[in-house]
Design a protein around this motif. Structure first.
Motif, mmCIF file in Angstrom:
data_model
loop_
_atom_site.group_PDB
_atom_site.id
_atom_site.type_symbol
_atom_site.label_atom_id
_atom_site.label_comp_id
_atom_site.label_asym_id
_atom_site.label_seq_id
_atom_site.Cartn_x
_atom_site.Cartn_y
_atom_site.Cartn_z
ATOM 1 N N GLY A 1 0.787 -1.224 0.000
ATOM 2 C CA GLY A 1 0.000 0.000 0.000
ATOM 3 C C GLY A 1 0.820 1.275 0.000
ATOM 4 N N THR A 2 2.112 1.192 0.339
ATOM 5 C CA THR A 2 2.982 2.370 0.304
ATOM 6 C C THR A 2 3.695 2.520 -1.034
ATOM 7 N N GLY A 3 3.534 1.517 -1.911
ATOM 8 C CA GLY A 3 4.257 1.530 -3.177
ATOM 9 C C GLY A 3 5.576 0.799 -3.115
ATOM 10 N N ALA A 4 5.913 0.234 -1.960
ATOM 11 C CA ALA A 4 7.156 -0.526 -1.836
ATOM 12 C C ALA A 4 6.994 -1.897 -2.489
ATOM 13 N N VAL A 5 8.051 -2.356 -3.161
ATOM 14 C CA VAL A 5 8.051 -3.676 -3.790
ATOM 15 C C VAL A 5 8.628 -4.669 -2.808
ATOM 16 N N ARG A 6 7.878 -5.740 -2.538
ATOM 17 C CA ARG A 6 8.310 -6.717 -1.539
ATOM 18 C C ARG A 6 8.259 -8.123 -2.118
ATOM 19 N N ARG A 7 9.165 -8.954 -1.690
ATOM 20 C CA ARG A 7 9.170 -10.372 -2.050
ATOM 21 C C ARG A 7 8.742 -11.166 -0.823
ATOM 22 N N LEU A 8 7.661 -11.879 -0.963
ATOM 23 C CA LEU A 8 7.094 -12.633 0.149
ATOM 24 C C LEU A 8 7.276 -14.121 -0.080
ATOM 25 N N THR A 9 7.663 -14.848 0.969
ATOM 26 C CA THR A 9 7.757 -16.308 0.897
ATOM 27 C C THR A 9 7.146 -16.888 2.170
ATOM 28 N N PRO A 10 6.671 -18.129 2.105
ATOM 29 C CA PRO A 10 6.079 -18.729 3.314
ATOM 30 C C PRO A 10 7.101 -18.981 4.409
ATOM 31 N N GLU A 11 8.395 -19.057 4.049
ATOM 32 C CA GLU A 11 9.430 -19.319 5.053
ATOM 33 C C GLU A 11 9.926 -18.029 5.707
ATOM 34 N N GLU A 12 10.169 -16.970 4.900
ATOM 35 C CA GLU A 12 10.805 -15.761 5.416
ATOM 36 C C GLU A 12 9.805 -14.714 5.899
ATOM 37 N N THR A 13 8.658 -14.646 5.260
ATOM 38 C CA THR A 13 7.633 -13.650 5.644
ATOM 39 C C THR A 13 6.274 -14.344 5.732
ATOM 40 N N PRO A 14 6.128 -15.292 6.626
ATOM 41 C CA PRO A 14 4.903 -16.106 6.633
ATOM 42 C C PRO A 14 3.620 -15.313 6.871
ATOM 43 N N GLU A 15 3.627 -14.338 7.769
ATOM 44 C CA GLU A 15 2.393 -13.600 8.038
ATOM 45 C C GLU A 15 1.945 -12.818 6.813
ATOM 46 N N GLU A 16 2.884 -12.113 6.168
ATOM 47 C CA GLU A 16 2.534 -11.321 4.983
ATOM 48 C C GLU A 16 2.173 -12.211 3.800
ATOM 49 N N PHE A 17 2.904 -13.320 3.659
ATOM 50 C CA PHE A 17 2.629 -14.232 2.551
ATOM 51 C C PHE A 17 1.227 -14.806 2.651
ATOM 52 N N TRP A 18 0.868 -15.319 3.817
ATOM 53 C CA TRP A 18 -0.435 -15.977 3.946
ATOM 54 C C TRP A 18 -1.572 -14.975 4.060
ATOM 55 N N ALA A 19 -1.285 -13.735 4.465
ATOM 56 C CA ALA A 19 -2.319 -12.705 4.416
ATOM 57 C C ALA A 19 -2.615 -12.318 2.972
ATOM 58 N N THR A 20 -1.620 -12.422 2.101
ATOM 59 C CA THR A 20 -1.802 -12.114 0.680
ATOM 60 C C THR A 20 -2.488 -13.263 -0.039
ATOM 61 N N THR A 21 -2.182 -14.493 0.356
ATOM 62 C CA THR A 21 -2.783 -15.679 -0.240
ATOM 63 C C THR A 21 -4.209 -15.836 0.287
ATOM 64 N N GLY A 22 -5.179 -15.511 -0.540
ATOM 65 C CA GLY A 22 -6.560 -15.496 -0.103
ATOM 66 C C GLY A 22 -6.992 -14.138 0.422
ATOM 67 N N GLY A 23 -6.113 -13.140 0.359
ATOM 68 C CA GLY A 23 -6.390 -11.829 0.933
ATOM 69 C C GLY A 23 -7.160 -10.888 0.047
ATOM 70 N N MET A 24 -7.536 -11.320 -1.165
ATOM 71 C CA MET A 24 -8.388 -10.539 -2.066
ATOM 72 C C MET A 24 -7.834 -9.143 -2.347
ATOM 73 N N GLY A 25 -6.500 -9.034 -2.420
ATOM 74 C CA GLY A 25 -5.883 -7.765 -2.777
ATOM 75 C C GLY A 25 -5.743 -6.786 -1.634
ATOM 76 N N LEU A 26 -6.061 -7.167 -0.418
ATOM 77 C CA LEU A 26 -6.026 -6.236 0.709
ATOM 78 C C LEU A 26 -4.614 -5.847 1.101
ATOM 79 N N THR A 27 -3.611 -6.659 0.758
ATOM 80 C CA THR A 27 -2.236 -6.341 1.142
ATOM 81 C C THR A 27 -1.479 -5.589 0.058
ATOM 82 N N GLY A 28 -2.042 -5.483 -1.146
ATOM 83 C CA GLY A 28 -1.361 -4.798 -2.231
ATOM 84 C C GLY A 28 -1.647 -5.446 -3.572
ATOM 85 N N VAL A 29 -0.831 -5.085 -4.562
ATOM 86 C CA VAL A 29 -0.993 -5.581 -5.926
ATOM 87 C C VAL A 29 0.094 -6.613 -6.217
ATOM 88 N N ILE A 30 -0.326 -7.837 -6.539
ATOM 89 C CA ILE A 30 0.618 -8.895 -6.905
ATOM 90 C C ILE A 30 1.080 -8.655 -8.337
#
Length: 411
Positions: free
Chosen positions: A148-177
């Motif tokens: 949402g800030t325009g930052a580009v992030r790389r999410l993985t289930p191992e390194e960023t599990p909370e952000e990754f799984w919030a995005t998976t099924g999150g209907m775009g609420l965490t940003g643009v894939i």
């Protein structure tokens, strides 16, 4: 971005066609343009849109900005050794299958190929093989996200599990894939070796699924929700696995991985409301049930026909007329089979027409807090809008599902 930043105002609707709204639609042609739009923080925000196959208003943003991501497409890297592909988020599953099946790979798919990779992750779609392969998101190894800030992030289930799984099924609420790295399913052919059988009623159908579903990678049952009496919940059960090369007739082995499906017919642009009703659906259900073999084992079916029969009809949603339709889907835990039976009884007694009434068994859930599947029985229905009592029926089914969940908690 030039003229693309101005965009154009468009009326957008989901596949069900029930709640259109107007938004400014932009067409980014690269990841940097997505980042630029998000960073400007337009009024009412930004939401990404793929091919518009969400049934409700998931990819709409009334009065705001919608990013049409379909130009962000293509396979950016294919690791044949690991069976893994890095793809742009706007790539459709149709394109992926046309590119990857000849190379010997398949992927988790819902009932249509007209879904983008980004949409598949945002919705955490599932298919006929959830009990074996899980959801689409369960097979994603990394996501590139513009937050949402325009930052580009790389999410993985191992390194960023909370952000990754919030995005998976999150209907775009965490940003643009914008990109994803996904695991693929190795296959020898573009065919399914399928078994088909008819079940006389819902109890018979569920018993067959419970007894042998785990022997197959894929399983799905169509239910006649208008059948009554001793035939209530009768259905057709289709199960299968990817066919091996040696299971194909010799004449078909040379192009065993050929995949080039085409639409067969196109629904008229205008269809009258009310055409899909209890009488037309009852006639269709009778014909569909009778045409199916009582039992047929080991027949070869094209992947497109097995997974995506509705893709043979362009614009099939128009069959429901201008008022549109809703999809209602629920899942109840194993051990709460009576809830499924009660739901089918209510649908049958109400005469609720549903051309598509699909029963499946879900396997283990993934950690996604908004992911839909959990272990249990799931029933999906496509129901035309128009019946004034429909909301009462669906509210009652909501209560039934809640009671089943509470019942599981007390077991």
């Amino acid at each position: 971005m030039g003229d693309r930043r101005r965009g154009a105002t468009a009326l957008l609707a989901g596949w069900g066609g029930t709640s259109p709204s107007t938004a400014e639609v932009l067409h980014p042609f690269g990841d940097a343009e997505v980042t630029e739009v998000v960073r400007t923080r337009p009024d009412r925000g930004v939401v990404a849109r793929g091919l518009g196959r969400a049934y409700g208003d998931a990819a709409q943003n009334a009065g705001g900005v919608v990013l049409d991501a379909t130009a962000l497409r293509g396979v950016r890297h294919l690791d044949v050794e690991r069976g893994r592909a890095t793809v742009a988020a706007g790539t459709s599953l149709d394109d992926l299958m046309r590119w990857l099946l000849p190379a010997g790979f398949f992927l988790v798919t819902p009932g249509t190929r007209s879904v983008t990779v980004g949409g598949a992750i945002a919705s955490d779609i599932h298919g006929k093989g959830h009990h074996a392969d899980g959801t689409f998101g369960s097979n994603v190894r990394a996501i590139t996200l513009v937050d949402g800030t325009g930052a580009v992030r790389r999410l993985t289930p191992e390194e960023t599990p909370e952000e990754f799984w919030a995005t998976t099924g999150g209907m775009g609420l965490t940003g643009v894939i914008t990109e994803a790295e996904i695991d693929l399913i190795p296959v020898e052919t573009a065919m399914i070796r399928a078994d088909t059988e008819r079940a006389s009623d819902l109890e018979d159908l569920m018993a067959r699924m419970d007894a042998r579903d785990d022997e197959y990678r894929y399983s799905v049952a169509w239910i006649d929700c208008l059948a009554t009496g001793r035939s209530m919940g009768r259905g057709i059960l289709d199960r299968g696995d990817h066919a091996r090369l040696d299971e194909l007739p010799p004449a078909r082995r040379a192009d065993a991985r050929r995949f080039d499906p085409h639409t067969v017919i196109s629904a008229p642009p205008i269809f009258p409301s009310g055409l899909v009703n209890r009488w037309t659906v009852r006639a269709f259900n009778e014909a569909w049930f009778r045409k199916s073999p009582k039992r047929r084992e080991g027949h070869l079916v094209d992947i497109g026909w097995f997974f995506h029969p509705l893709d043979l009809i362009t614009g099939w949603n128009r069959l429901y007329g201008p008022r549109g339709f809703v999809q209602y889907q629920f899942v109840v835990p194993f051990g709460q089979e009576r809830a499924v039976q009660t739901a089918v009884e209510r649908l049958s007694l109400a005469g609720t027409p549903s051309l598509l009434a699909v029963l499946k068994r879900f396997g283990p859930a993934n950690p996604g807090p908004l992911s839909f599947p959990q272990p249990g029985w799931t029933l999906a229905l496509d129901i035309p809008v128009g019946d004034p009592d429909l909301h009462n029926l669906l509210d009652g089914l909501d209560d039934l599902v809640l009671e089943a969940e509470i019942g599981r908690a007390h077991v």
